[in-house]
Design a protein around this motif. Sequence first.
Motif, PDB file in Angstrom:
ATOM      1  N   GLY A 148      20.396 -83.636  -2.597  1.00 48.60           N
ATOM      2  CA  GLY A 148      19.791 -84.801  -1.960  1.00 48.60           C
ATOM      3  C   GLY A 148      18.663 -84.432  -1.020  1.00 48.60           C
ATOM      4  O   GLY A 148      18.450 -85.105   0.001  1.00 48.60           O
TER       5      GLY A 148
ATOM      6  N   SER B 225      14.471 -82.411  -0.814  1.00 48.67           N
ATOM      7  CA  SER B 225      13.259 -82.149  -1.583  1.00 48.67           C
ATOM      8  C   SER B 225      13.199 -80.675  -1.985  1.00 48.67           C
ATOM      9  O   SER B 225      13.862 -79.821  -1.375  1.00 48.67           O
TER      10      SER B 225
ATOM     11  N   ARG C  95      18.003 -81.985  -6.333  1.00 46.36           N
ATOM     12  CA  ARG C  95      18.516 -83.320  -6.682  1.00 46.36           C
ATOM     13  C   ARG C  95      19.997 -83.442  -6.326  1.00 46.36           C
ATOM     14  O   ARG C  95      20.434 -84.449  -5.753  1.00 46.36           O
ATOM     15  N   ARG C  96      20.767 -82.406  -6.635  1.00 45.86           N
ATOM     16  CA  ARG C  96      22.202 -82.430  -6.345  1.00 45.86           C
ATOM     17  C   ARG C  96      22.455 -82.432  -4.836  1.00 45.86           C
ATOM     18  O   ARG C  96      23.403 -83.048  -4.354  1.00 45.86           O
TER      19      ARG C  96
END
Length: 202
Positions: A36, A38, A33-34
Motif C-alpha cells: 500500500g 509507492s 501494491r501489496r
Amino acid sequence: MLRDDITSAIRRALMQELAAAGYGRLSIEAVARRAGVSKTAIYRRWSSKLELVLEVVSATAGRKLPTLDTGSLRGDLELLFGVVVHALGHPLAAQIIPDLLAEAARNPQIDETLQQVLRAQQQEIGGRLVDRAIRRGELPPETDPDLAVDLVAGPLYWRLAIARTPLTEEYLGSLVDAVVTALGASATVPRQHRPAPPAAPA
C-alpha cells in the motif's frame, strides 16, 4: 503512515510476495501494491529488488534464537526442535526457503548472503548447544558442533520443506533420542580412524 510503519509494511509485503511469486517473478511494483505504498517509498530505502530481498531475508533468518539452556542436552534439543519446527513450518517459510535456495545456485550474491546467515546460525545452534553439553559431561570434548547442526536441521528440513510430511510428537521424541545417541557415538571414534566413504563407481 509513519516512516517506521512504511518500512515494516514493505518488509511484510516482500515476504508475502516472495512466497506467492518467488524471487524470479518478484517485482518492486507488486511489493509496493501489496504494502500500500509507492515504488518511490521502496527505492528510497533499497536501490533494487536484490538489495531489498537480501536485507529483509537476512534480518528475518538471522534473528537470535531463544536461550537453549534447559539443564540437559535432551531438553535443549527438544526446545530447539520446537523452535525449528515452528520456523520451518510457517507457511511463508515453507514457500520462500526452497525458492531462495534454488535461486542461490544461480545468483552468487544471494548464495553468499545465505551462507553467511547459515554459518552464523550454525555457530549459534551447534556451538552453544554442544559446549553446554560438554561442560555438563553429557558429550565428550571432541564432539563436532557442525555435525550436531546437520543432525538437528537435516531431518527437520527434509520433512518440512521437501517431503512436506507432518511431524508428530512421537517422531520428534525419537529424533531427539537418535541425535543424542549419534552425537555420543560419533565423538568416540577418532577422526583419523573413521572409515572413508565408498568410492564412486567408475
